[in-house]
Design a protein around this motif. Structure first.
Motif, mmCIF file in Angstrom:
data_model
loop_
_atom_site.group_PDB
_atom_site.id
_atom_site.type_symbol
_atom_site.label_atom_id
_atom_site.label_comp_id
_atom_site.label_asym_id
_atom_site.label_seq_id
_atom_site.Cartn_x
_atom_site.Cartn_y
_atom_site.Cartn_z
ATOM 1 N N PRO A 44 23.302 44.037 38.806
ATOM 2 C CA PRO A 44 24.430 44.064 37.877
ATOM 3 C C PRO A 44 25.452 42.947 38.093
ATOM 4 C CG PRO A 44 24.825 45.621 39.622
ATOM 5 C CD PRO A 44 23.463 45.051 39.893
ATOM 6 N N ILE A 45 25.187 42.049 39.028
ATOM 7 C CA ILE A 45 26.087 40.907 39.236
ATOM 8 C C ILE A 45 26.033 40.004 38.001
ATOM 9 C CG2 ILE A 45 26.544 38.889 40.677
ATOM 10 C CD1 ILE A 45 25.154 40.442 42.977
ATOM 11 N N GLU A 46 27.177 39.474 37.600
ATOM 12 C CA GLU A 46 27.248 38.596 36.431
ATOM 13 C C GLU A 46 27.865 37.254 36.817
ATOM 14 O OE1 GLU A 46 29.070 40.442 33.042
ATOM 15 O OE2 GLU A 46 28.056 42.362 33.397
ATOM 16 N N ILE A 84 31.275 34.290 40.063
ATOM 17 C CA ILE A 84 30.381 35.435 40.279
ATOM 18 C C ILE A 84 31.250 36.680 40.278
ATOM 19 C CG2 ILE A 84 28.793 36.544 41.898
ATOM 20 C CD1 ILE A 84 28.223 33.687 42.987
ATOM 21 N N ARG A 85 30.886 37.686 39.466
ATOM 22 C CA ARG A 85 31.729 38.873 39.323
ATOM 23 C C ARG A 85 30.895 40.153 39.395
ATOM 24 N NH1 ARG A 85 34.500 39.663 34.528
ATOM 25 N NH2 ARG A 85 36.324 40.474 35.625
ATOM 26 N N PHE A 86 31.472 41.176 40.007
ATOM 27 C CA PHE A 86 30.822 42.489 40.121
ATOM 28 C C PHE A 86 31.860 43.478 40.616
ATOM 29 C CE2 PHE A 86 30.323 40.045 43.980
ATOM 30 C CZ PHE A 86 30.632 40.928 44.999
ATOM 31 N N ARG A 87 31.454 44.748 40.707
ATOM 32 C CA ARG A 87 32.298 45.793 41.280
ATOM 33 C C ARG A 87 31.524 46.462 42.412
ATOM 34 N NH1 ARG A 87 33.410 50.189 38.071
ATOM 35 N NH2 ARG A 87 35.471 50.496 39.005
ATOM 36 N N THR A 88 32.242 46.851 43.445
ATOM 37 C CA THR A 88 31.594 47.544 44.554
ATOM 38 C C THR A 88 32.601 48.399 45.307
ATOM 39 O OG1 THR A 88 30.216 47.274 46.541
ATOM 40 C CG2 THR A 88 31.936 45.632 46.191
ATOM 41 N N ASP A 89 32.079 49.458 45.952
ATOM 42 C CA ASP A 89 32.914 50.278 46.838
ATOM 43 C C ASP A 89 32.603 49.995 48.301
ATOM 44 O OD1 ASP A 89 30.413 51.422 47.002
ATOM 45 O OD2 ASP A 89 31.072 53.463 46.564
ATOM 46 N N SER A 90 31.911 48.901 48.553
ATOM 47 C CA SER A 90 31.596 48.506 49.919
ATOM 48 C C SER A 90 32.873 48.175 50.686
ATOM 49 C CB SER A 90 30.669 47.288 49.910
ATOM 50 O OG SER A 90 30.432 46.814 51.222
ATOM 51 N N PRO A 91 32.934 48.486 51.987
ATOM 52 C CA PRO A 91 34.111 48.104 52.784
ATOM 53 C C PRO A 91 34.136 46.616 53.126
ATOM 54 C CG PRO A 91 32.499 49.183 54.171
ATOM 55 C CD PRO A 91 31.982 49.301 52.765
ATOM 56 N N ILE A 172 26.525 43.606 50.763
ATOM 57 C CA ILE A 172 27.403 44.771 50.823
ATOM 58 C C ILE A 172 26.795 45.789 51.780
ATOM 59 C CG2 ILE A 172 28.254 44.441 48.467
ATOM 60 C CD1 ILE A 172 26.427 46.770 47.608
ATOM 61 N N SER A 173 27.543 46.838 52.068
ATOM 62 C CA SER A 173 27.019 47.917 52.892
ATOM 63 C C SER A 173 25.820 48.560 52.201
ATOM 64 C CB SER A 173 28.109 48.970 53.122
ATOM 65 O OG SER A 173 27.545 50.154 53.657
ATOM 66 N N PRO A 174 24.744 48.857 52.947
ATOM 67 C CA PRO A 174 23.584 49.503 52.336
ATOM 68 C C PRO A 174 23.907 50.849 51.701
ATOM 69 C CG PRO A 174 23.023 48.619 54.489
ATOM 70 C CD PRO A 174 24.513 48.522 54.362
ATOM 71 N N LYS A 175 25.000 51.467 52.122
ATOM 72 C CA LYS A 175 25.385 52.768 51.576
ATOM 73 C C LYS A 175 26.285 52.655 50.350
ATOM 74 C CE LYS A 175 25.220 54.880 56.189
ATOM 75 N NZ LYS A 175 25.992 55.602 57.230
ATOM 76 N N ALA A 176 26.671 51.450 50.009
ATOM 77 C CA ALA A 176 27.649 51.251 48.937
ATOM 78 C C ALA A 176 26.961 51.080 47.582
ATOM 79 C CB ALA A 176 28.510 50.033 49.240
ATOM 80 N N LYS A 177 27.766 51.217 46.539
ATOM 81 C CA LYS A 177 27.301 50.992 45.170
ATOM 82 C C LYS A 177 27.756 49.609 44.713
ATOM 83 C CE LYS A 177 29.448 54.638 43.532
ATOM 84 N NZ LYS A 177 29.912 55.334 44.746
ATOM 85 N N ILE A 178 26.980 49.046 43.797
ATOM 86 C CA ILE A 178 27.361 47.782 43.166
ATOM 87 C C ILE A 178 27.138 47.936 41.675
ATOM 88 C CG2 ILE A 178 25.084 46.715 43.491
ATOM 89 C CD1 ILE A 178 26.607 44.028 43.955
ATOM 90 N N ALA A 179 28.075 47.435 40.871
ATOM 91 C CA ALA A 179 28.021 47.638 39.426
ATOM 92 C C ALA A 179 28.526 46.412 38.699
ATOM 93 C CB ALA A 179 28.873 48.861 39.053
ATOM 94 N N SER A 180 28.338 46.410 37.376
ATOM 95 C CA SER A 180 28.823 45.311 36.550
ATOM 96 C C SER A 180 30.349 45.227 36.623
ATOM 97 C CB SER A 180 28.398 45.507 35.096
ATOM 98 O OG SER A 180 26.992 45.529 34.984
ATOM 99 N N PRO A 181 30.901 44.031 36.449
ATOM 100 C CA PRO A 181 32.356 43.880 36.539
ATOM 101 C C PRO A 181 33.063 44.457 35.325
ATOM 102 C CG PRO A 181 31.372 41.831 35.818
ATOM 103 C CD PRO A 181 30.225 42.752 36.167
#
Length: 370
Positions: A44-46, A84-91, A172-181
């Motif tokens: 989902p990286i843009e 490069i843009r995306f969203r994540t909850d990774s620390p 990112i952390s393997p436990k984290a989510k990554i999404a479109s920005p």
């Protein structure tokens, strides 16, 4: 999620730095033990601000237009304005970057030439977090880690201004989510065509070039078509720009005309070629900001640009504006705004953005109301 690979390691790239005197200058590439890596070219990286993004090709122009002039053959491969843009909850967010070239510029630090800077947050609330940079001018690959809160937020990575890239991986952390920005409020980009100043010379880092500053303030996508010494108002470039989807066109190339006569021969023609294909497109014309370096020549060039503007207005064009470059650095110590009498430093770029912002915001708002 495609092609997610977990690696366990302490360092991606070996780093040596002389930091005995001041450890604050240390470059730490120590990564967390476990990272899930993503190729920046995969959802989902843009990626924004680039015309081509395939394999090792990250280009601002399609290949068909690289032959417009000798300079553009090189500069089209510089990633100025690329994001490069995306969203994540990774620390944390890790970067692994492979550059196209190495080398120094005497006017500009590596942080701006070849570095990437990272902003957290969406829209006008995005905030600078850190700069990733090579450890020296011979380093072609580098890594960095940006630590953040473990909550879902937007991440923007601004790519190098005076270098290209062959690859960027996001970790990112393997436990984290990554999404479109989060989408920009203004999704149809502002297109800037101009000189080395437009490209970003000589900002200390990519996010400090004036088109990048305006993009954050206005929450707008943009395309940087600044070509150092090589924006000469060619019909082929006007042809390319004319077919782009844009919200506003900013025309800022008078530096690259060798003489005022050369500028006069191209400026109005270039504008008219854009206008013919885009009858209602807002167009903002700028004259150069280093007015005091050669006031007589600067004034002559300014009048050429003003003439293009005034003739368009006389013909009934209500979608054209002119910005006097003599005002771009402001009235308070404008001589402090460049690194060499020509190219803006960060103060110069901020002053330019502050001057252009009210007009650009008004133009965008006016277009939205139509």
């Amino acid at each position: 999620m495609k092609n997610v690979t977990k690696y366990r390691f302490n360092k991606l790239f070996a780093v040596e730095s002389l930091t005995e005197i001041d450890p604050n200058f240390a470059i730490d590439s120590t990564f967390p033990d476990e990272i899930a890596w993503f190729n920046c070219q995969e959802p989902p990286i843009e990626i924004f601000g680039l015309a081509v993004c395939e394999g090792e090709n990250f280009w601002r122009l399609p290949e068909d237009y690289h032959q417009i002039n000798q300079g553009i053959q090189t500069l089209a491969k510089h990633t100025a304005g690329g994001r490069i843009r995306f969203r994540t909850d990774s620390p944390f967010v890790a970067l692994a970057v492979k550059l196209l070239n190495t080398g120094l510029m005497v006017h500009m630090p590596l942080t701006g030439k070849s570095g990437c800077d990272i902003y957290l947050g969406a829209g006008g609330k995005s905030v600078y977090k850190m700069t990733a940079l090579p450890v020296d001018n011979l380093t072609q690959s580098y890594g960095a880690v940006c630590f953040k809160k473990p909550e879902m937020e937007d991440v923007t990575v601004n790519l190098p201004l005076y270098n290209g890239i062959k690859a960027v991986y996001i970790g990112i952390s393997p436990k984290a989510k990554i999404a479109s920005p989060t989408p920009y409020s203004l999704t149809k980009p502002i297109v800037y065509y101009g000189s080395s100043i437009t490209q970003g010379g000589c900002a200390s880092r990519p996010g400090n070039a004036y088109p990048a500053i305006l993009s954050r303030w206005l929450d707008a996508d943009y395309l940087n078509l600044g070509f150092s010494g090589s924006a000469k108002g060619e019909p082929e470039m006007a042809e390319y720009i004319a077919q782009l989807e844009m919200s506003v066109f900013v025309m800022d190339y008078d530096y690259n005309a060798k003489t005022k006569e050369e500028l006069a021969a191209t400026h109005q023609r270039f504008f008219q070629q854009i206008r013919k294909a885009n009858p209602s497109l807002p167009v903002i014309m700028l004259s150069k900001p280093d007015f005091a370096k050669d006031p007589e020549d600067s004034a002559a060039r300014r009048e050429i640009i003003r003439n293009t503007y005034e003739q368009a207005k006389a013909e009934g064009d209500e979608n054209v504006w002119f910005v006097d470059g003599e005002l771009l650095f402001g009235s308070l110590m404008p001589d402090s705004c460049t690194v060499d009498g020509i190219h803006p430093n960060d103060l110069g770029f901020m002053r330019m953005a502050e001057t252009v912002r009210p007009l650009l915001a008004e133009v965008i708002d006016r277009s939205r109301r139509k």
